[in-house]
Every structure is written in C-alpha cells, then in structure tokens.
Write an enzyme that holds these catalytic residues in place. Structure first.
Site, PDB file in Angstrom:
ATOM      1  N   SER A 163     -31.397  23.718  21.738  1.00 19.18           N
ATOM      2  CA  SER A 163     -32.076  24.526  22.746  1.00 19.18           C
ATOM      3  C   SER A 163     -31.331  25.798  23.130  1.00 19.18           C
ATOM      4  CB  SER A 163     -32.336  23.694  24.008  1.00 19.18           C
ATOM      5  OG  SER A 163     -31.115  23.304  24.613  1.00 19.18           O
ATOM      6  N   ARG A 164     -30.087  25.949  22.652  1.00 21.74           N
ATOM      7  CA  ARG A 164     -29.333  27.156  23.008  1.00 21.74           C
ATOM      8  C   ARG A 164     -28.171  27.358  22.043  1.00 21.74           C
ATOM      9  NH1 ARG A 164     -25.894  25.280  28.383  1.00 21.74           N
ATOM     10  NH2 ARG A 164     -25.075  23.338  27.511  1.00 21.74           N
ATOM     11  N   ASP A 197     -30.401  11.843  24.155  1.00 21.58           N
ATOM     12  CA  ASP A 197     -28.952  11.682  24.248  1.00 21.58           C
ATOM     13  C   ASP A 197     -28.502  11.074  22.929  1.00 21.58           C
ATOM     14  OD1 ASP A 197     -26.345  10.965  24.669  1.00 21.58           O
ATOM     15  OD2 ASP A 197     -26.723   9.736  26.450  1.00 21.58           O
ATOM     16  N   VAL A 198     -27.920  11.894  22.068  1.00 28.35           N
ATOM     17  CA  VAL A 198     -27.601  11.429  20.717  1.00 28.35           C
ATOM     18  C   VAL A 198     -26.549  10.324  20.715  1.00 28.35           C
ATOM     19  CG1 VAL A 198     -28.275  13.591  19.606  1.00 28.35           C
ATOM     20  CG2 VAL A 198     -25.889  13.263  20.343  1.00 28.35           C
ATOM     21  N   TYR A 225     -11.561  16.430  21.583  1.00 24.56           N
ATOM     22  CA  TYR A 225     -12.462  17.292  20.811  1.00 24.56           C
ATOM     23  C   TYR A 225     -11.995  17.369  19.349  1.00 24.56           C
ATOM     24  CZ  TYR A 225     -15.315  21.436  19.752  1.00 24.56           C
ATOM     25  OH  TYR A 225     -16.221  22.322  19.214  1.00 24.56           O
ATOM     26  N   ALA A 240     -10.201  15.231  17.688  1.00 22.87           N
ATOM     27  CA  ALA A 240     -10.429  13.938  17.032  1.00 22.87           C
ATOM     28  C   ALA A 240     -11.888  13.767  16.642  1.00 22.87           C
ATOM     29  CB  ALA A 240      -9.991  12.803  17.956  1.00 22.87           C
TER      30      ALA A 240
END
Length: 247
Positions: free
Chosen positions: A14-15, A63-64, A155, A157
């Site tokens: 979305s962005r 929410d993946v 992040y 990892a």
C-alpha cells in the site's frame, strides 16, 4: 516487460517500495492483489492509484505473521483472480535497539513479520505454483541482512533469514518452473528514512558510491525483472540495490 494475464500478490503493497513494485507490475499489465495492515484508507488509496493502469486490483487486510489468516487471504485471491503467478514478499517492520536494550517482544515482532511472514506466504502459494509449473517469488531482504548493523540485530537476523529461505525454496522449486529470488535494498527513500534529519541523510549519502539515496522505483525495476519471463533462468539470487554501499 509484459505481465499481461498474470496476477501478482504484493505484501506491504500500500505504500513505499511495495506500492512502487505493484505500480511497475500493473503498468506492465499485471492484475494486482495488495496485502496491507493498518488503516484501510491507505489500502483503498493504493488501489485507486493502481487502477489507472486498467488492470484488476483488489486490496486485502492481512497480517502476514498470522499463518491461518495468510492462508485465508491467499485462498481468497486464488478464488477471485483465478490464480497467482507472482508473489512479492515485501511486508516488513523495524524495532531498532541495541541488543542490550532489546526485549523479547522487539525481537519476536520483527522475526514474525519479516521472516515468518515471508515463510507463510511462500508456504500457502507453494502447492499452487507447483501445480501450475510456473511461479515467480521475489522477497525483500536488505543489505543489513548481508553486512549487519548495530542496533538492528533483530532486523538483520530476519533479513538474513529471508536470504537463506529464498535459496532453499529456489532449490526445491527450480524443477517445477518456479523461481525464487531476493532483492537487498540499501538506503531507500521511504517513510522509514524520510523522518531522518538532513544531516543524517547527508551522512548516509557520503557512504554511498552512487552519492544518492535510492528510490522505491530503483527497487521496483529490479523486482519487475525478476518477476518477468526474461528472468526464467535466474533463481536463488540476491541482488543488492544499494548504489554500491555494500561492495
């Protein structure tokens, strides 16, 4: 590049980088399923922007990191679009702190969205791609997953994990006509970096051989190539899009 009669799922679409990727694919003729979290108005705004290209576009809240919710959305996309040809795993978050100050929630949140979320989406499209004997999987890693960074252990990892996951999936699916690749952006002008001061941005640029901060479109161009039939013999690769920063 021609993506006519192809359907692409773009998470975090979305962005920022995700929207740039979705726009590039839609411009080439792809139908687009945007997956997003947060404000519904943001998803609707992205959908409106993509409709200008004349292809089918739908947005789905997802929410993946939620295994079951991810499956439900993938099943819905397959039902409503008639199939999926391209999966772009772009959803990601940061919770930056030194390990000294990082609590378990900070670590788990980033791993769950960035790495587990990528696994969830691949898992739920895996059999579909095998049956079609066709598929393009492109996941957004980061140069931080290659070189590490102080204050971003979680992040780093998660993004290093995406690289290993990509290479493993590529080996599993190569014989079925499915490719799996990753891009590793450097400093890109997005909501995450736009809040930084000019002084910090100038310091970033000074480290980059290309002497500029990248754009979402720089990443989208590489992703589009990896999603195209021109990249049919490219799999298991990680392409840095960083202006030479991690050389």
């Amino acid at each position: 590049m021609n993506f006519e009669n192809k359907t692409a799922v773009v998470t975090g679409g979305s962005r920022g980088i995700g929207l740039a990727i979705a726009s590039k694919l839609a411009k080439g003729g792809a139908n687009i399923a945007i997956l997003y979290v947060g404000d519904e108005s943001e998803g609707l705004k992205a959908k409106e922007e993509l409709l200008q290209y004349g292809t089918k576009v739908e947005q789905y809240f997802c929410d993946v990191s939620d295994f079951d919710a991810s499956k439900q959305v993938i099943d819905k996309v397959i039902d409503e679009f008639g199939g999926i040809d391209i999966l772009v795993n772009n959803a990601g978050i940061t919770r930056d702190k030194l390990v000294l100050n990082m609590d378990e929630k900070d670590f788990d949140a980033v791993i769950n969205v960035n790495l587990k979320g990528t696994f969830n989406m691949i898992k739920h499209t895996y059999k579909h791609f095998m049956k079609k004997r066709y598929g393009r999987i492109v996941s957004t890693s980061s140069i931080i997953g290659i070189i590490g960074n102080a204050g971003q252990a979680n992040y780093a990892a998660s993004k290093a994990g995406i690289i290993a996951l990509t290479k493993s999936v590529a080996k599993e699916l190569a014989g079925r006509g499915v490719t799996a690749n990753a891009v590793a952006p450097g400093y890109i002008g997005t909501d995450m970096t736009n809040v930084l001061s000019d002084k910090v941005k100038d310091a970033m640029k000074a480290q980059i051989p290309a002497k500029r901060i990248g754009t979402p479109e720089d990443v989208a161009d590489v992703v589009a190539f990896l999603c195209s039939d021109d990249a049919a013999y490219v799999t298991g690769e990680v392409i840095r899009v960083d202006g030479g920063l991690a050389m």
